[in-house]
Design a protein around this motif. Structure first.
Motif, PDB file in Angstrom:
ATOM      1  N   GLN A  59      30.270 -23.322  19.247  1.00 55.27           N
ATOM      2  CA  GLN A  59      31.480 -23.858  18.773  1.00 55.27           C
ATOM      3  C   GLN A  59      32.466 -22.811  18.131  1.00 55.27           C
ATOM      4  O   GLN A  59      31.806 -21.808  17.394  1.00 55.27           O
ATOM      5  N   ALA A 100      36.689 -25.240  14.178  1.00 52.85           N
ATOM      6  CA  ALA A 100      35.892 -26.702  14.231  1.00 52.85           C
ATOM      7  C   ALA A 100      35.123 -26.900  12.860  1.00 52.85           C
ATOM      8  O   ALA A 100      34.969 -27.890  12.339  1.00 52.85           O
ATOM      9  N   THR A 127      36.286 -33.138  15.896  1.00 46.12           N
ATOM     10  CA  THR A 127      34.795 -33.480  15.136  1.00 46.12           C
ATOM     11  C   THR A 127      34.624 -34.825  14.704  1.00 46.12           C
ATOM     12  O   THR A 127      33.656 -35.139  14.218  1.00 46.12           O
ATOM     13  N   ARG A 133      35.074 -19.666  23.415  1.00 48.74           N
ATOM     14  CA  ARG A 133      34.451 -20.936  22.417  1.00 48.74           C
ATOM     15  C   ARG A 133      35.605 -21.757  22.210  1.00 48.74           C
ATOM     16  O   ARG A 133      35.145 -23.031  22.372  1.00 48.74           O
ATOM     17  N   ASN A 186      36.521 -23.599  25.659  1.00 54.00           N
ATOM     18  CA  ASN A 186      35.416 -24.701  25.956  1.00 54.00           C
ATOM     19  C   ASN A 186      35.254 -25.884  25.225  1.00 54.00           C
ATOM     20  O   ASN A 186      35.282 -27.011  25.636  1.00 54.00           O
ATOM     21  N   TYR A 187      35.454 -25.673  23.799  1.00 51.87           N
ATOM     22  CA  TYR A 187      35.628 -26.921  22.799  1.00 51.87           C
ATOM     23  C   TYR A 187      37.061 -27.744  23.339  1.00 51.87           C
ATOM     24  O   TYR A 187      36.877 -28.979  23.138  1.00 51.87           O
ATOM     25  N   GLU A 188      38.123 -26.855  23.417  1.00 54.05           N
ATOM     26  CA  GLU A 188      39.343 -27.686  23.595  1.00 54.05           C
ATOM     27  C   GLU A 188      39.292 -28.455  24.993  1.00 54.05           C
ATOM     28  O   GLU A 188      39.708 -29.517  24.838  1.00 54.05           O
TER      29      GLU A 188
END
Length: 405
Positions: A89, A93, A126, A173, A176-178
């Motif tokens: 992550q 975040a 989160t 990262r 991918n998170y977004e």
């Protein structure tokens, strides 16, 4: 149907209104309130953008409720190193996650019972699990940028090998998170058409409504008539793309400009100005650090120069300057998200020679430059007027709520 209620969650208190992020968040908050909605603002009062208690007491008294949660989000190099090595992550975040803040959200949901919960940063996703667990509200993500594009751009322009390695890893990262986050919300509010297109090309999303930063023309101070034909830049200097762009302009473009136009002046200012920039001040080049009154700073200056080289979203300061009748010189990245045409609404420049050419044209063709500024002002009134934008957003949310009722 009763009065609609919206809980807006932000990762900083939108104050002072001196940078694009704060101004954009405040515009949405104010827009919902003016539309007759009950607004509950729950904001992290972070250590990096801390607002003192005596100032907090004067803010947002017109809303249904406003609560600020003090939180330490200072950058800690050990945490960054651990995140880089051990986590998939992005560090952002984790930096904005707090179990205490999650409890604040739960309490607000239980007491306020909102129809809508709007999150003003993808890195607050989160908390989305808790929001969905304790509420049936429509969830909305306000997208100020495509975040991973910022880090990709910074990585491309970084020469230091280890810094480039870190920034490239961070960009992956964040991406991918977004992308995972986009799919979890009921509605996305990107700030530009290009951002909306990219999201739809990459992921299947529920609803997406373009909601550009909007301008309340009633708040724009008209030109005084005493403007000097000098350049200026105003922006938060703790935002890396601003730092990078100004540094590039001063080191690459300014020497060329100053040799050709020795009487031309350039003033730059912004919150959290790095000390190194003060040392760059020279003949005709003025570092003003953080200014107390942005309107006063720009009131006597005619030409806004935005040499931004990376980043996404929309340049709030450009729209505000257009609304105020200023002449804009910027890059393709700077104008991104604004439906403006070069030479009709602004002057486009990418290389040092381009900036010199644009400034020289303004000084030699003042009547034509003024006409271009007026065209830009009309564009803002037509496309980015506050009431029109917020009406489009609230109509879309009402349609979504109607599906549930």
């Amino acid at each position: 149907m009763g009065q609609r209620k919206i809980l807006i969650i932000t990762n900083r208190v939108p104050y002072p209104l001196k940078d694009g992020g704060n101004i954009a968040m405040n515009a949405m908050i104010d827009g919902y309130h003016r539309s007759g909605w009950q607004v509950y603002l729950l904001a992290m009062n972070t250590s990096r953008h801390h607002v003192k208690s005596e100032q907090l007491d004067k803010l947002y008294g017109h809303l249904h409720a406003f609560e600020a949660f003090s939180y330490d989000n200072d950058l800690k190099w050990m945490d960054i190193a651990k995140n880089f090595i051990l986590s998939s992550q992005p560090e952002h975040a984790k930096r904005f996650y707090s179990t205490e803040f999650k409890e604040k959200i739960k309490d607000a949901l239980a007491i306020f019972k909102p129809d809508v919960v709007q999150v003003e940063s993808v890195f607050l996703t989160t908390y989305l699990g808790a929001i969905k667990k304790y509420s049936h509200a429509v969830t909305v993500l306000r997208m100020h940028n495509i975040e991973y594009q910022i880090w990709q751009g910074l990585a491309r322009r970084t020469k230091n090998y280890f810094k480039k390695l870190y920034l490239n890893s961070l960009a992956v990262r964040v991406r991918n998170y977004e992308r995972a986050a986009w799919k979890q919300y009921d509605m996305l509010l990107p700030i530009t058409e290009k951002d909306a297109y990219l999201v739809q090309r990459l992921e299947q999303v529920e609803d997406i409504v373009v909601a550009p930063f909007s301008i309340n023309m009633d708040d724009i101070k008209p030109p005084t008539g005493n403007e000097r034909w000098v350049g200026y830049h105003l922006g938060a200097m703790d935002w890396l793309p601003n730092q990078q762009g100004v540094k590039w302009f001063i080191s690459k473009a300014w020497p060329l400009i100053h040799r050709a136009l020795p009487k031309f002046e350039f003033y730059f200012a912004g919150r959290k100005m790095p000390a190194e920039f003060s040392k760059m001040a020279d003949d005709g080049l003025y570092c003003m650090n953080e200014v107390e009154d942005a309107d006063e700073f720009i009131s006597d200056k005619k030409i806004l120069i935005v040499p931004v080289l990376s980043g996404g979203g929309i340049r709030v300061k450009i729209l505000e300057a257009m609304a105020a009748g200023k002449i804009i010189i910027t890059t393709s990245t700077g104008i991104k998200g604004i439906e403006a045409k070069p030479e009709e609404h602004y002057l486009r420049a990418h290389h040092p020679e381009d900036f010199l050419k644009a400034i020289k044209w303004c000084l030699e063709n003042k009547q034509a430059a003024d006409a271009m500024a007026k065209n830009a002002q009309s564009l803002v009134t037509e496309k980015y007027e506050h009431r029109k934008v917020i009406q489009r957003v609230t109509d879309a949310i009402e349609d979504r709520l109607a599906m549930r009722e």
